[in-house]
Design an enzyme around this catalytic site. Structure first.
Site, PDB file in Angstrom:
ATOM      1  N   HIS A  71       4.659   2.366  -1.146  1.00 56.53           N
ATOM      2  CA  HIS A  71       4.629   1.814  -2.511  1.00 56.53           C
ATOM      3  C   HIS A  71       3.331   1.067  -2.785  1.00 56.53           C
ATOM      4  O   HIS A  71       2.783   0.388  -1.911  1.00 56.53           O
ATOM      5  CB  HIS A  71       5.856   0.948  -2.810  1.00 56.53           C
ATOM      6  CG  HIS A  71       5.980  -0.314  -2.019  1.00 56.53           C
ATOM      7  ND1 HIS A  71       5.455  -1.519  -2.446  1.00 56.53           N
ATOM      8  CD2 HIS A  71       6.600  -0.583  -0.854  1.00 56.53           C
ATOM      9  CE1 HIS A  71       5.753  -2.464  -1.570  1.00 56.53           C
ATOM     10  NE2 HIS A  71       6.440  -1.929  -0.584  1.00 56.53           N
ATOM     11  N   ASP A 188       2.064  -5.703   2.680  1.00 53.21           N
ATOM     12  CA  ASP A 188       3.259  -5.013   2.203  1.00 53.21           C
ATOM     13  C   ASP A 188       2.984  -4.604   0.755  1.00 53.21           C
ATOM     14  O   ASP A 188       2.998  -5.446  -0.126  1.00 53.21           O
ATOM     15  CB  ASP A 188       4.462  -5.951   2.305  1.00 53.21           C
ATOM     16  CG  ASP A 188       5.715  -5.435   1.625  1.00 53.21           C
ATOM     17  OD1 ASP A 188       5.779  -4.227   1.327  1.00 53.21           O
ATOM     18  OD2 ASP A 188       6.616  -6.250   1.390  1.00 53.21           O
ATOM     19  N   GLU A 222       8.764  -0.781  -6.085  1.00 51.66           N
ATOM     20  CA  GLU A 222       9.626  -1.015  -4.933  1.00 51.66           C
ATOM     21  C   GLU A 222      10.015  -2.476  -4.804  1.00 51.66           C
ATOM     22  O   GLU A 222      11.137  -2.799  -4.421  1.00 51.66           O
ATOM     23  CB  GLU A 222       8.912  -0.548  -3.650  1.00 51.66           C
ATOM     24  CG  GLU A 222       9.799  -0.484  -2.415  1.00 51.66           C
ATOM     25  CD  GLU A 222       9.926  -1.817  -1.686  1.00 51.66           C
ATOM     26  OE1 GLU A 222      10.854  -1.973  -0.868  1.00 51.66           O
ATOM     27  OE2 GLU A 222       9.096  -2.732  -1.936  1.00 51.66           O
ATOM     28  N   GLU A 223       9.098  -3.377  -5.134  1.00 49.82           N
ATOM     29  CA  GLU A 223       9.358  -4.807  -4.939  1.00 49.82           C
ATOM     30  C   GLU A 223      10.470  -5.341  -5.849  1.00 49.82           C
ATOM     31  O   GLU A 223      10.983  -6.431  -5.613  1.00 49.82           O
ATOM     32  CB  GLU A 223       8.079  -5.619  -5.146  1.00 49.82           C
ATOM     33  CG  GLU A 223       6.987  -5.370  -4.101  1.00 49.82           C
ATOM     34  CD  GLU A 223       7.367  -5.834  -2.701  1.00 49.82           C
ATOM     35  OE1 GLU A 223       8.458  -6.423  -2.532  1.00 49.82           O
ATOM     36  OE2 GLU A 223       6.579  -5.600  -1.769  1.00 49.82           O
ATOM     37  N   ASP A 243       6.643   1.187   5.642  1.00 53.94           N
ATOM     38  CA  ASP A 243       6.637  -0.155   5.048  1.00 53.94           C
ATOM     39  C   ASP A 243       6.464  -1.175   6.171  1.00 53.94           C
ATOM     40  O   ASP A 243       6.258  -0.812   7.331  1.00 53.94           O
ATOM     41  CB  ASP A 243       7.931  -0.389   4.255  1.00 53.94           C
ATOM     42  CG  ASP A 243       7.728  -1.296   3.049  1.00 53.94           C
ATOM     43  OD1 ASP A 243       6.880  -2.206   3.121  1.00 53.94           O
ATOM     44  OD2 ASP A 243       8.430  -1.108   2.046  1.00 53.94           O
ATOM     45  N   HIS A 323       5.969 -11.323   3.244  1.00 49.66           N
ATOM     46  CA  HIS A 323       6.096 -11.901   1.902  1.00 49.66           C
ATOM     47  C   HIS A 323       5.550 -13.335   1.841  1.00 49.66           C
ATOM     48  O   HIS A 323       5.879 -14.087   0.933  1.00 49.66           O
ATOM     49  CB  HIS A 323       7.549 -11.863   1.401  1.00 49.66           C
ATOM     50  CG  HIS A 323       7.957 -10.527   0.883  1.00 49.66           C
ATOM     51  ND1 HIS A 323       9.003 -10.334   0.012  1.00 49.66           N
ATOM     52  CD2 HIS A 323       7.449  -9.293   1.104  1.00 49.66           C
ATOM     53  CE1 HIS A 323       9.127  -9.061  -0.268  1.00 49.66           C
ATOM     54  NE2 HIS A 323       8.190  -8.399   0.395  1.00 49.66           N
TER      55      HIS A 323
END
Length: 390
Positions: A71, A188, A222-223, A243, A323
């Protein structure tokens, strides 16, 4: 066939991707970049209305195709409210803690152009608030965005062209170290995109043939949970999502080698596809480990939830502080790229998957027989007997 990954190319692509802001909802420019690179590599990208990318590398068959999914979108923020002092209240885009937003340099994308700024706690001055700086709760309500422009009121901020709903991109601040470690936000999943591009480059350079078409998919939401829900065609039988894995206490992920996910919060990944990835790692001597993620979902989950009947799997590069202030190692990136390439050229073992629907003939089995166990030695028998007697 062993696929030789160009590490220099992979890292150059990662640097280029990190330089392009792409929070969910503001991904057009990175779609242009990725599409141009796919064209340069010899593929013909197709875009959905919103910008998810599909680039098909032809194999010996169209049916039973494999999808490699990454992504392009990242975490970010959005203007929730313009305060009387001209500063901005924010809400997060994606799931990430305000703890990691404090102090971030950012870009605000307004209808009149972009502005720079900093995310600060409401009480940001120790000279004014003393210990209250340390006791302020953690949360998005306790942050504000200070704009690097002349504004001290709501009216002045609106006159700049900044308004509610504007997208805020968080600076990645990347640092590539000589020892292979990479520190940056948004690894990410820009590292995953770089892995996919490096695998394509290696396959093209080698002139590698594949038993079925390979669909290289780059999703843009995607997030926020949308991911691969609308970019998969009926020809795809199995998908491999690339990922980040989470290296943290209680997890088996690593910043080195490949981490193969056995399950995430949406449930177990496909037994046969996951076993194949493990077998490929062993055959190609790619270091790997397995992990289970409790609070994690990926493009694989969104595909299944959208009703796609595909086998799903997830291979990851270990990210420390996912994250947050993320760190990875080049070793993991190259290892995952090798596995992706190996999977692309590997033979189709479940022939029945070439058809969307068929009879029972050829349907898979999972082992259920008892495992072979060596007979206990005299010492073990003596220990058990003594324990029972006691």
């Amino acid at each position: 066939m062993t696929i030789d990954i160009d590490e220099t190319y992979l890292l150059e692509q990662l640097k280029a991707l990190l330089s392009i802001a792409s929070p969910t909802g503001y991904t057009d420019e990175i779609v242009h970049h990725c599409s141009r690179e796919l064209e340069r590599l010899g593929l013909r990208p197709e875009l959905t209305r919103r910008g998810a990318i599909r680039a098909i590398r032809q194999g010996s068959r169209r049916r039973g195709a494999r999808a490699m999914v990454t992504h392009l979108d990242t975490l970010g923020a959005q203007v929730k409210y313009i305060k009387d002092n001209g500063r901005l209240e924010l809400v997060p885009i994606g799931h990430w803690s305000a703890r990691f937003a404090e102090g971030a340099r950012v870009t605000i994308f307004s209808s009149r152009g972009s502005f720079r700024g900093t995310i600060l706690p409401l009480k940001a001055s120790g000279h004014t608030f003393n210990d209250e700086v340390d006791t302020l709760p953690v949360g998005w309500r306790y942050l504000e965005l200070r704009i690097d422009a002349v504004t001290q009121s709501k009216e002045q901020t609106l006159n700049l062209g900044i308004d509610i709903g504007d997208i805020v991109a968080i600076d990645p601040s990347p640092e590539f170290l000589d020892n292979g470690f990479i520190n940056s936000r948004h690894l990410d999943d820009k590292a995953g995109v770089a892995i996919a591009l490096a695998a394509i480059e290696a396959l093209e350079r080698a002139g590698a043939s594949t038993p079925v078409d390979t669909h290289w998919l780059f999703t843009i939401a995607e997030e926020v949970g949308v991911g691969a829900s609308s970019v998969i065609t009926g020809d795809v039988a199995s998908m491999l999502t690339i990922d980040n894995g989470t290296t943290a206490p209680g997890q088996n992920s690593s910043e080195f080698g490949v981490t193969i996910a056995m399950a995430d919060q949406s449930g177990p990944f496909d037994y046969h596809l996951t076993k194949k990835l493990v077998d490929l790692c062993k055959a190609e001597q790619i270091p790997f480990q397995k992990d289970v993620f409790r609070y994690y979902r990926s493009d694989s989950a969104s595909a299944i939830e959208a009703g796609h009947d595909v086998r799903t799997s997830l291979v990851t590069f270990g990210v420390d502080a996912s994250h947050g202030y993320e760190r990875i190692h080049t070793n993991a990136l190259v290892s995952v790229a090798k596995l992706v390439g190996a999977f692309a050229v590997s033979p189709v073992e479940i022939k029945r998957d070439l058809q969307a629907l068929s009879g029972l003939e050829g349907f898979t089995h999972q082992p259920t027989e008892l495992a072979d166990q060596p007979a206990p030695g005299p010492a073990a028998v003596e220990t058990v007997s003594r324990t029972v007697s006691d």
